[in-house]
Design a protein around this motif. Structure first.
Motif: not given
Length: 332
Positions: A279-303
């Motif tokens: 399936w479609t996979n993306v990243t900004d290669l910023k690790g756990m400071e991924n911008k999308a993760a910040m938008i959604y407030g992700v603090h654990k993996y997987p979410t």
């Protein structure tokens, strides 16, 4: 002039000279680790929240090692470890003489002297521990502390935008300008505080070929937004289940949109291939400071967020039968 006044004047001069002494321009780490064989390599890394960058390495000779250098900030969180990474110790480095004493296999119990920030951290660990309210109180009462900026950067996604923003305003300007302060600021600006029943928040990141894919590109489909990472054991263990679910329902309008908290593109692509994530996979290669993760407030993996055809979040971190039931319901 009285003898008493002479003594008072001498004391003032000595104190003035003492306070006038400049801080060391660099640091020295004088290490002693009993039980380590000669020529064992010790590594020193800078810890950047969820990323470590190597500073230096040194050989252990006669149970001793030595590092010398300088840092720009008042304090820097570092990790000292052996090659396999299993034997390690996080601590605060300053431009000072730091004594590091430990036993082989027990670096995490090392006795460290010479760093005022490290002493502050150790006292905090005893008094506060993992208590949320005590940690928040500490940040409020120590706005000029590097540790406050660090703690806020760690807990911001867990505490949410509103609490983090109120605490961030209390930080001194100097702390706001640190790496940790900037990380908190980025989170506050990006986070949309989305939750169950909310419309999804759009974003776009690059797939393995460099093409920018947006969440909105899947409009009209049921989407499982999956925040994962090639380094994440639970994520990788869950991937076979997602593959089975995707293969079963993809023809009925189901999509998985994977967002990876990775720094290394090769590791990310290798994990996609190995786990068969078609399936479609993306990243900004910023690790756990991924911008999308910040938008959604992700603090654990997987979410994961299950988004229905209308773009509404109808499930968060659903698993097994519960995920399957909600997915079928959303596809109808």
């Amino acid at each position: 002039m009285s003898k008493t006044f002479h003594l008072f004047l001498l004391t003032v001069v000595i104190q003035s000279l003492s306070f006038a002494q400049p801080k060391m321009k660099g640091f020295e780490i004088l290490g002693k680790v009993s039980g380590l064989p000669d020529s064992t390599m010790i590594y020193l890394y800078q810890s950047k929240i969820h990323l470590a960058e190597r500073i230096d390495s040194a050989f252990v000779i006669d149970n001793q090692f030595h590092f010398k250098g300088s840092i720009q900030d008042d304090a820097l969180q570092v990790v000292l470890q052996t090659k396999d990474g299993r034997n390690y110790k996080y601590f605060w480095l300053e431009n000072a003489v730091i004594n590091f004493t430990a036993e082989n296999g027990r670096l995490n119990d090392a006795i460290i002297t010479g760093s005022e920030t490290q002493e502050e951290q150790e006292k905090l660990d005893i008094l506060v521990g993992s208590d949320k309210q005590k940690t928040i109180s500490y940040i409020r009462n120590n706005s000029a502390s590097m540790i406050s900026a660090y703690l806020l950067s760690i807990y911001a996604p867990t505490w949410g935008r509103d609490t983090s923003a109120s605490l961030y305003t209390l930080l001194s300007e100097k702390m706001k300008a640190t790496y940790f302060g900037k990380s908190v600021s980025a989170f506050i600006k990006l986070n949309k505080n989305v939750g169950l029943g909310d419309k999804y928040s759009d974003f776009g990141q690059a797939d393995s070929s460099g093409t920018i894919i947006h969440l909105s590109d899947f409009k009209g489909k049921v989407v499982l937004l999956d925040f994962w990472g090639s380094w994440c054991g639970p994520c990788r263990a869950n991937n076979p289940k997602l593959v089975m679910l995707y293969n079963e329902f993809k023809s009925k309008g189901f999509e998985v949109f994977g967002v990876a908290a990775d720094y290394n593109k090769k590791s990310w692509i290798a994990a996609i291939k190995k786990d068969g994530l078609n399936w479609t996979n993306v990243t900004d290669l910023k690790g756990m400071e991924n911008k999308a993760a910040m938008i959604y407030g992700v603090h654990k993996y997987p979410t994961t967020y299950l988004i229905n055809k209308q773009g509404i979040i109808v499930g968060i971190d659903l698993e097994g039968d519960e995920l399957r039931r909600k997915l079928i319901e959303s596809l109808d």
